[in-house]
Scaffold this active site. Structure first.
Site, PDB file in Angstrom:
ATOM      1  N   ASN A  90       0.828  -1.205   0.000  1.00 45.22           N
ATOM      2  CA  ASN A  90       0.000   0.000   0.000  1.00 45.22           C
ATOM      3  C   ASN A  90       0.862   1.255   0.000  1.00 45.22           C
ATOM      4  OD1 ASN A  90      -2.544  -1.245   0.014  1.00 45.22           O
ATOM      5  ND2 ASN A  90      -2.500  -1.489   2.234  1.00 45.22           N
ATOM      6  N   LYS A 192      -6.975   3.579  -4.691  1.00 48.92           N
ATOM      7  CA  LYS A 192      -6.897   2.764  -3.471  1.00 48.92           C
ATOM      8  C   LYS A 192      -6.612   3.638  -2.248  1.00 48.92           C
ATOM      9  CE  LYS A 192      -6.238  -0.838  -0.720  1.00 48.92           C
ATOM     10  NZ  LYS A 192      -5.125  -1.734  -0.697  1.00 48.92           N
ATOM     11  N   ASN A 196      -8.845   4.078   1.075  1.00 51.38           N
ATOM     12  CA  ASN A 196      -8.364   3.835   2.447  1.00 51.38           C
ATOM     13  C   ASN A 196      -8.710   5.007   3.344  1.00 51.38           C
ATOM     14  OD1 ASN A 196      -7.304   1.367   1.745  1.00 51.38           O
ATOM     15  ND2 ASN A 196      -5.196   2.049   1.665  1.00 51.38           N
TER      16      ASN A 196
END
Length: 196
Positions: A90, A192, A196
């Protein structure tokens, strides 16, 4: 990843340590799916020393971003001439500006790769970007429970649909994952992060 790829016929070697190493060596890897069913990948191997694994077609780098530098000394043993390093981490990756057309192409991100240590150990030409959507938890050594999701988006840093990224995508799809190839992996990174 490893369990499902092994079940699809891929030759999988986990790099593990301590109790996970012992569990995988003793009986392979087990996986509890979202519906509660269990899969067992008895052919999955595990080693602690990366040199014991030897050169791989693909290295799926699934550690936390701050752990990558600690792996670098041993990681070269996993690299053959064509080895891909699939960054399943990530955040903004160290290779973010590699092959990004424009004034920042080739720029180093000091905040994620202080002193360029990672970039010196992992040639940017090896990198395939990936966005990880599944959530899972380690229940016990050698047993992972999938909480939700099975999508891993892949992409070359320059957005091309190369034979290697296509082959990797097809291997992932055969293992039961959604694994599209993106022409803009950086856009997927930001999507993404926004999620998050």
């Amino acid at each position: 990843l490893g369990a499902k790829l092994a079940l699809a016929g891929e030759d999988v070697t986990f790099i593990a340590r301590n109790k996970n190493l012992a569990a995988i060596r003793a009986s392979g890897f087990r996986l509890i799916l979202e519906d509660g069913s269990e899969q067992h990948a008895p052919t999955a191997k595990a080693v602690q020393d990366m040199a014991e694994a030897g050169p791989q077609d693909a290295v799926l780098l699934t550690v936390k971003a701050h752990q990558v530098a600690d792996l670098l000394p041993g990681m070269r043993a996993l690299f053959g001439p064509e080895t891909m390093v699939v960054t399943m981490i990530n955040g903004v990756p160290w290779w973010y500006f590699h092959k990004l057309a424009g004034p920042y192409e080739g720029r180093q991100l000091e905040s994620v790769d202080p002193g360029g240590v990672i970039a010196r150990h992992i040639e940017p030409e090896r990198v395939i970007g990936s966005i990880v959507y599944p959530a899972a938890e380690l229940v016990e050594p050698g047993l992972v429970k999938v909480i939700e999701g099975n999508r891993f988006t892949l992409g070359e840093p320059d957005g091309q649909r190369t034979p290697r990224v296509e082959a990797l995508s097809q291997a992932m799809i055969r293992a039961g994952f959604k694994s599209p190839v993106s022409k803009d992996i950086r856009g997927e990174i930001w999507l993404k992060l926004w999620g998050n």
